[in-house]
Scaffold this motif. Structure first.
Motif, mmCIF file in Angstrom:
data_model
loop_
_atom_site.group_PDB
_atom_site.id
_atom_site.type_symbol
_atom_site.label_atom_id
_atom_site.label_comp_id
_atom_site.label_asym_id
_atom_site.label_seq_id
_atom_site.Cartn_x
_atom_site.Cartn_y
_atom_site.Cartn_z
ATOM 1 N N MET A 1 -47.961 30.659 -57.520
ATOM 2 C CA MET A 1 -46.998 31.114 -58.510
ATOM 3 C C MET A 1 -45.759 30.230 -58.443
ATOM 4 N N SER A 2 -45.363 29.671 -59.550
ATOM 5 C CA SER A 2 -44.234 28.746 -59.591
ATOM 6 C C SER A 2 -42.953 29.482 -59.948
ATOM 7 N N ASN A 3 -41.843 29.016 -59.426
ATOM 8 C CA ASN A 3 -40.554 29.568 -59.815
ATOM 9 C C ASN A 3 -39.591 28.413 -60.048
ATOM 10 N N SER A 4 -38.370 28.730 -60.425
ATOM 11 C CA SER A 4 -37.420 27.672 -60.775
ATOM 12 C C SER A 4 -36.745 27.066 -59.548
ATOM 13 N N ASN A 5 -36.912 27.681 -58.382
ATOM 14 C CA ASN A 5 -36.333 27.133 -57.159
ATOM 15 C C ASN A 5 -37.272 26.102 -56.556
ATOM 16 N N TYR A 6 -36.774 24.881 -56.387
ATOM 17 C CA TYR A 6 -37.615 23.886 -55.711
ATOM 18 C C TYR A 6 -36.766 22.884 -54.953
ATOM 19 N N VAL A 7 -37.330 22.414 -53.852
ATOM 20 C CA VAL A 7 -36.762 21.301 -53.104
ATOM 21 C C VAL A 7 -37.388 20.032 -53.656
ATOM 22 N N LEU A 8 -36.556 19.099 -54.058
ATOM 23 C CA LEU A 8 -37.026 17.794 -54.502
ATOM 24 C C LEU A 8 -37.124 16.882 -53.283
ATOM 25 N N VAL A 9 -38.332 16.434 -52.957
ATOM 26 C CA VAL A 9 -38.543 15.463 -51.883
ATOM 27 C C VAL A 9 -38.660 14.108 -52.571
ATOM 28 N N LEU A 10 -37.589 13.356 -52.522
ATOM 29 C CA LEU A 10 -37.453 12.101 -53.268
ATOM 30 C C LEU A 10 -37.456 10.939 -52.285
ATOM 31 N N PHE A 11 -38.300 9.932 -52.539
ATOM 32 C CA PHE A 11 -38.387 8.869 -51.539
ATOM 33 C C PHE A 11 -38.809 7.538 -52.148
ATOM 34 N N TYR A 12 -38.580 6.507 -51.352
ATOM 35 C CA TYR A 12 -39.170 5.191 -51.573
ATOM 36 C C TYR A 12 -39.934 4.843 -50.303
ATOM 37 N N SER A 13 -41.182 4.397 -50.448
ATOM 38 C CA SER A 13 -41.996 4.055 -49.287
ATOM 39 C C SER A 13 -42.695 2.738 -49.555
ATOM 40 N N ARG A 14 -42.416 1.750 -48.736
ATOM 41 C CA ARG A 14 -43.025 0.430 -48.940
ATOM 42 C C ARG A 14 -44.374 0.298 -48.246
ATOM 43 N N HIS A 15 -44.462 0.793 -47.011
ATOM 44 C CA HIS A 15 -45.691 0.631 -46.242
ATOM 45 C C HIS A 15 -46.403 1.952 -45.946
ATOM 46 N N GLY A 16 -45.841 3.082 -46.373
ATOM 47 C CA GLY A 16 -46.528 4.365 -46.239
ATOM 48 C C GLY A 16 -45.938 5.357 -45.264
ATOM 49 N N SER A 17 -45.066 4.906 -44.346
ATOM 50 C CA SER A 17 -44.498 5.840 -43.362
ATOM 51 C C SER A 17 -43.663 6.921 -44.020
ATOM 52 N N ILE A 18 -42.820 6.532 -44.954
ATOM 53 C CA ILE A 18 -41.935 7.503 -45.607
ATOM 54 C C ILE A 18 -42.756 8.476 -46.456
ATOM 55 N N ALA A 19 -43.795 7.982 -47.133
ATOM 56 C CA ALA A 19 -44.677 8.866 -47.903
ATOM 57 C C ALA A 19 -45.346 9.888 -46.991
ATOM 58 N N GLU A 20 -45.734 9.451 -45.803
ATOM 59 C CA GLU A 20 -46.347 10.365 -44.835
ATOM 60 C C GLU A 20 -45.336 11.402 -44.357
ATOM 61 N N MET A 21 -44.117 10.984 -44.078
ATOM 62 C CA MET A 21 -43.074 11.924 -43.679
ATOM 63 C C MET A 21 -42.807 12.952 -44.783
ATOM 64 N N ALA A 22 -42.829 12.496 -46.034
ATOM 65 C CA ALA A 22 -42.577 13.393 -47.173
ATOM 66 C C ALA A 22 -43.574 14.546 -47.190
ATOM 67 N N LYS A 23 -44.830 14.274 -46.810
ATOM 68 C CA LYS A 23 -45.847 15.330 -46.781
ATOM 69 C C LYS A 23 -45.477 16.423 -45.776
ATOM 70 N N PHE A 24 -44.945 16.011 -44.623
ATOM 71 C CA PHE A 24 -44.599 16.998 -43.594
ATOM 72 C C PHE A 24 -43.288 17.719 -43.927
ATOM 73 N N ILE A 25 -42.371 17.031 -44.589
ATOM 74 C CA ILE A 25 -41.173 17.718 -45.103
ATOM 75 C C ILE A 25 -41.632 18.821 -46.067
ATOM 76 N N ALA A 26 -42.555 18.476 -46.961
ATOM 77 C CA ALA A 26 -43.071 19.444 -47.939
ATOM 78 C C ALA A 26 -43.757 20.619 -47.254
ATOM 79 N N ARG A 27 -44.494 20.347 -46.179
ATOM 80 C CA ARG A 27 -45.133 21.438 -45.426
ATOM 81 C C ARG A 27 -44.089 22.427 -44.917
ATOM 82 N N GLY A 28 -42.972 21.893 -44.446
ATOM 83 C CA GLY A 28 -41.896 22.758 -43.974
ATOM 84 C C GLY A 28 -41.301 23.590 -45.097
#
Length: 199
Positions: A1-28
């Motif tokens: 169920m979606s609502n209007s409250n959301y955390v925006l996880v915004l990133f730039y990832s050149r080699h993939g580390s930051i993209a991987e971190m973003a997934k775990f931020i989202a899990r939290g």
């Protein structure tokens, strides 16, 4: 169920580390009820600061729009550390947010940062500060990582009180340590909880 409250996880990832971190931020973030998450990236820029990528990314998260930033309840921003500063593509995106500053759309919303560098003292903390500065100009409330997170004390890899970090021993090393994963999740959960409290 979606609502209007959301955390925006915004990133730039050149080699993939930051993209991987973003997934775990989202899990939290997903551990907090009444809060959704949107994962977005920014496109590469050329050396003349024109967009150097197609309108839709070849892989990964969609590109972020200013409207998605304006409407977020909280922001988690991630970048590799380039000489102790955020990467140019992320800075270029932030530099386009003057209209949000003029209208005060981000005032009193919580924000946090996450970063990665290939050496232990590769500028991670300074990079987090470089992301903090424009967000403070927007009137956002910076949310760090308190030492109640035991991984912050025990880590021999990434982790700072200013925000989650990753130590990538090579440009192809996108594997997070257990401490780094735990700190990313803790940061995601904390920014979501703070968003609800500040509302």
């Amino acid at each position: 169920m979606s609502n209007s409250n959301y955390v925006l996880v915004l990133f730039y990832s050149r080699h993939g580390s930051i993209a991987e971190m973003a997934k775990f931020i989202a899990r939290g973030v997903n551990k907090v009820t009444k809060m959704d998450v949107k994962i977005r990236q920014v496109p590469d820029v050329s050396d003349t600061t024109t967009i150097a990528s197609p309108a839709v990314p070849d892989e990964g998260a969609p590109y972020c729009t200013l409207e998605e930033l304006a409407n977020c309840s909280a922001l988690a921003m991630g970048s590799p550390s380039y000489f102790g500063s955020m990467a140019a593509p992320l800075k270029h995106f932030i530099d386009q947010t003057s209209t949000l500053w003029l209208t005060g759309r981000l005032i009193d919303k919580p924000a946090c940062g996450f970063t990665s560098a290939s050496t232990m003292h590769g500028g991670q903390e300074q990079c987090l500060h470089s992301m903090m500065t424009p967000l403070l100009h927007h009137g956002m409330v910076w949310v760090g990582l308190p030492y109640k997170n035991k991984a912050l004390i025990s880590t021999t890899s990434g982790g700072t009180p200013y925000g989650a970090s990753h130590l990538a021993n090579s440009t192809n090393d996108t594997t997070l340590t257990e401490d780094e994963k735990a700190l990313c999740e803790a940061q995601g959960q904390r920014i979501a909880e703070m968003a609800l409290k500040l509302q």
